[in-house]
Design a protein around this motif. Sequence first.
Motif, PDB file in Angstrom:
ATOM      1  N   SER A   1       1.111  -1.012   0.133  1.00 17.80           N
ATOM      2  CA  SER A   1       0.282  -0.324   0.004  1.00 17.80           C
ATOM      3  C   SER A   1       1.337   1.412   0.072  1.00 17.80           C
ATOM      4  N   HIS A   2       0.278   2.262   0.048  1.00 18.81           N
ATOM      5  CA  HIS A   2       1.309   4.060  -0.134  1.00 18.81           C
ATOM      6  C   HIS A   2       1.076   4.229   1.136  1.00 18.81           C
ATOM      7  N   ILE A   3       1.968   3.085   1.660  1.00 17.64           N
ATOM      8  CA  ILE A   3       2.058   3.515   3.269  1.00 17.64           C
ATOM      9  C   ILE A   3       3.744   3.618   3.842  1.00 17.64           C
ATOM     10  N   ASN A   4       4.507   4.853   4.407  1.00 17.95           N
ATOM     11  CA  ASN A   4       5.800   4.821   4.585  1.00 17.95           C
ATOM     12  C   ASN A   4       6.670   3.398   5.032  1.00 17.95           C
ATOM     13  N   PRO A   5       7.459   2.822   3.661  1.00 19.42           N
ATOM     14  CA  PRO A   5       8.598   1.601   4.619  1.00 19.42           C
ATOM     15  C   PRO A   5       9.118   1.934   5.892  1.00 19.42           C
ATOM     16  N   SER A   6       9.469   1.102   6.522  1.00 17.89           N
ATOM     17  CA  SER A   6      10.394   1.980   7.865  1.00 17.89           C
ATOM     18  C   SER A   6      11.791   0.990   7.777  1.00 17.89           C
ATOM     19  N   TRP A   7      12.329   1.289   8.185  1.00 15.93           N
ATOM     20  CA  TRP A   7      13.867   0.469   8.209  1.00 15.93           C
ATOM     21  C   TRP A   7      13.375   0.045  10.267  1.00 15.93           C
ATOM     22  N   SER A   8      14.576  -1.247  10.001  1.00  7.17           N
ATOM     23  CA  SER A   8      14.747  -1.697  11.635  1.00  7.17           C
ATOM     24  C   SER A   8      16.244  -0.663  12.193  1.00  7.17           C
ATOM     25  N   PRO A   9      16.046  -0.299  13.471  1.00  4.64           N
ATOM     26  CA  PRO A   9      16.947   0.172  14.264  1.00  4.64           C
ATOM     27  C   PRO A   9      18.458  -0.711  13.301  1.00  4.64           C
ATOM     28  N   ASP A  10      18.575  -2.135  12.796  1.00  5.70           N
ATOM     29  CA  ASP A  10      20.005  -2.330  13.038  1.00  5.70           C
ATOM     30  C   ASP A  10      20.081  -2.167  11.850  1.00  5.70           C
ATOM     31  N   GLY A  11      19.463  -2.065  11.131  1.00  5.94           N
ATOM     32  CA  GLY A  11      19.617  -1.553   9.207  1.00  5.94           C
ATOM     33  C   GLY A  11      19.093  -3.090   8.138  1.00  5.94           C
ATOM     34  N   SER A  12      19.004  -3.998   9.268  1.00 12.69           N
ATOM     35  CA  SER A  12      19.121  -5.076   8.720  1.00 12.69           C
ATOM     36  C   SER A  12      17.686  -6.018   8.261  1.00 12.69           C
ATOM     37  N   ARG A  13      16.042  -5.130   8.169  1.00 12.28           N
ATOM     38  CA  ARG A  13      15.050  -5.391   8.257  1.00 12.28           C
ATOM     39  C   ARG A  13      14.254  -4.209   7.678  1.00 12.28           C
ATOM     40  N   ILE A  14      13.367  -4.277   6.590  1.00 10.79           N
ATOM     41  CA  ILE A  14      12.081  -3.330   6.631  1.00 10.79           C
ATOM     42  C   ILE A  14      10.794  -3.828   6.754  1.00 10.79           C
ATOM     43  N   ALA A  15      10.222  -2.680   7.485  1.00  9.89           N
ATOM     44  CA  ALA A  15       9.111  -2.943   7.760  1.00  9.89           C
ATOM     45  C   ALA A  15       7.722  -2.996   6.496  1.00  9.89           C
ATOM     46  N   VAL A  16       7.080  -3.239   6.115  1.00 13.97           N
ATOM     47  CA  VAL A  16       6.174  -2.847   5.190  1.00 13.97           C
ATOM     48  C   VAL A  16       4.309  -2.940   5.279  1.00 13.97           C
ATOM     49  N   VAL A  17       3.510  -2.211   4.624  1.00 22.79           N
ATOM     50  CA  VAL A  17       2.087  -2.301   4.848  1.00 22.79           C
ATOM     51  C   VAL A  17       1.663  -2.911   3.731  1.00 22.79           C
ATOM     52  N   ASN A  18       0.610  -3.913   3.799  1.00 31.87           N
ATOM     53  CA  ASN A  18      -0.584  -3.716   3.064  1.00 31.87           C
ATOM     54  C   ASN A  18      -2.181  -4.184   3.097  1.00 31.87           C
ATOM     55  N   ASP A  19      -2.338  -2.760   3.243  1.00 30.44           N
ATOM     56  CA  ASP A  19      -3.969  -3.056   4.025  1.00 30.44           C
ATOM     57  C   ASP A  19      -4.983  -2.815   2.649  1.00 30.44           C
ATOM     58  N   LEU A  20      -4.268  -3.591   1.451  1.00 27.51           N
ATOM     59  CA  LEU A  20      -5.286  -3.549   0.256  1.00 27.51           C
ATOM     60  C   LEU A  20      -6.333  -4.735   0.634  1.00 27.51           C
ATOM     61  N   GLY A  21      -6.526  -5.702   1.312  1.00 25.26           N
ATOM     62  CA  GLY A  21      -7.240  -6.841   1.321  1.00 25.26           C
ATOM     63  C   GLY A  21      -8.061  -6.467   2.521  1.00 25.26           C
ATOM     64  N   SER A  22      -9.382  -7.825   2.874  1.00 26.96           N
ATOM     65  CA  SER A  22     -10.142  -7.585   3.825  1.00 26.96           C
ATOM     66  C   SER A  22      -9.613  -8.637   5.362  1.00 26.96           C
ATOM     67  N   VAL A  23      -7.695  -8.695   4.686  1.00 26.20           N
ATOM     68  CA  VAL A  23      -7.165  -8.569   5.968  1.00 26.20           C
ATOM     69  C   VAL A  23      -5.423  -7.949   5.608  1.00 26.20           C
ATOM     70  N   GLY A  24      -5.609  -6.952   7.009  1.00 26.02           N
ATOM     71  CA  GLY A  24      -4.071  -7.058   5.982  1.00 26.02           C
ATOM     72  C   GLY A  24      -2.977  -7.408   6.897  1.00 26.02           C
ATOM     73  N   SER A  25      -1.250  -7.135   7.074  1.00 22.83           N
ATOM     74  CA  SER A  25      -0.277  -7.308   7.266  1.00 22.83           C
ATOM     75  C   SER A  25       0.906  -6.701   6.513  1.00 22.83           C
ATOM     76  N   VAL A  26       1.574  -6.719   7.645  1.00 18.25           N
ATOM     77  CA  VAL A  26       2.810  -6.068   8.197  1.00 18.25           C
ATOM     78  C   VAL A  26       3.726  -6.990   8.082  1.00 18.25           C
ATOM     79  N   ASP A  27       4.728  -6.346   6.416  1.00 21.49           N
ATOM     80  CA  ASP A  27       5.937  -7.367   6.524  1.00 21.49           C
ATOM     81  C   ASP A  27       7.219  -7.141   6.553  1.00 21.49           C
ATOM     82  N   ILE A  28       7.837  -7.825   7.359  1.00 17.46           N
ATOM     83  CA  ILE A  28       9.776  -7.462   7.378  1.00 17.46           C
ATOM     84  C   ILE A  28      10.685  -8.434   6.650  1.00 17.46           C
ATOM     85  N   VAL A  29      11.108  -7.451   5.810  1.00 15.82           N
ATOM     86  CA  VAL A  29      11.888  -8.311   4.992  1.00 15.82           C
ATOM     87  C   VAL A  29      12.997  -7.884   5.116  1.00 15.82           C
ATOM     88  N   ASP A  30      13.971  -8.242   4.165  1.00 17.48           N
ATOM     89  CA  ASP A  30      15.667  -8.602   4.106  1.00 17.48           C
ATOM     90  C   ASP A  30      15.807  -7.325   2.660  1.00 17.48           C
TER      91      ASP A  30
END
Length: 424
Positions: free
Chosen positions: A361-390
């Motif tokens: 979704s058009h929601i700003n992604p966020s770096w983890s404090p150690d820079g090893s991961r990124i949190a990004v949001v998908n709220d387009l469906g009936s059930v949303g999710s937060v993905d923690i990606v490398d």
Amino acid sequence: MTSQHASRDDFDRLMSRWLESDAPVGEPEYLLDNVIEGATAARQIPRWLLPERWLPVQLTMPLRFAPRLAPILLLIALFLAAIVAIAIVGSRSRLPDPFGPAANGRVAYLSNGQIYAANPDGSNPIALTVGSRSAATPAWSRDGTKLAYKLLAADPSVEEPTLFGDLVVVNADGSNPITIHRDGKGMSPATWSPDGRWLVYSLLVGGADQIFVAAADGSSPPTRVGDPATINWAPMFSPDGTRILYFVGEHGVAVMNRDGSEDRTLNTTAFTQIDSAQWHPDGHRVVVSAAADEGNDLWLFSLDGGPERHLRVPGRAEVGPSWSPDGNRLVYLTSTIGATFTLNVADADGSNERTVSRGYSHINPSWSPDGSRIAVVNDLGSVGSVDIVDPDGVAAPIRIESLPPAESVIADRSSPVMWQRIAP
């Protein structure tokens, strides 16, 4: 018998007279001078030859006065107090630096109209807010000990149900809520000063956005800063806390001192729309997503007064840029058509771009404090999710499901995910 005693008495008298006359008792007159002269010339005996240095102490201990008891007790008390003080200081939790890399704490996100926090692997989610009123825009303090958020109004506006709300600060576990600003209209997400003492945000005042600085402990009322004759919104503190970056209307990116003085516009390009911005950790650069003619592009600004640099890919929009904690990389969302966005990562200057994952979704992604991961949001469906990606695409993503609010619940689903910073 009598004659014997008499002769002996005579002998004793004769001997006494002889000793007194011919063998007088007493020291020679020269003896004292000789002793003094000899003692002066003799070298002092080494201390290690003294008996007290090598004989058992009980054999050589000289007679001394016993010390008073009060000074000894005082020394013991001071020693024990020092031990207690060291123990207390050592037991306190260490805090991370306000900027730069830190260890990964909990991830704050929205689910069913409330703010939850989960471990970085998605486990053990706990609710930080509860009740009939929904929450939005969570923001951890830079030391990870507090959380600020917007509590939506109990009696929402029919036209814009998420327009009104209170600014609230709680402890990291959701306890001890403090209301900083009540019934704010059009409140922007609050951002923290590096020392955790202040919050900055914008509100609608008489139909125009204005910037406010408030004490994070609620000890003093919010203060308006900036030029009241212009529309000023979406403020954020610089890494050193001395300046505030903000937008002027839809056309300008500006910076001012934290008290509102010495404001100046950074962009020389005439923008038609501004999406978002973020400080570089060094406090000397800014990245902005803004449109000049077509879609939103990335723009790099240097606060030394030089012109902005345009990072443009024709036929594509870039939004939600964010620097990594070490300042060496950028993450942002891109879109060519439709409502979904692709997560991209590039070097700090925009080079070496690579796609990490898609479908967000058009929601700003966020770096983890150690820079090893990124949190990004998908709220387009009936059930949303937060993905923690490398960001390097090596490790498999971790998905945290976030429930959409019930139909009867007024909530804002557009809040970004925020990482808690903790000490390494």
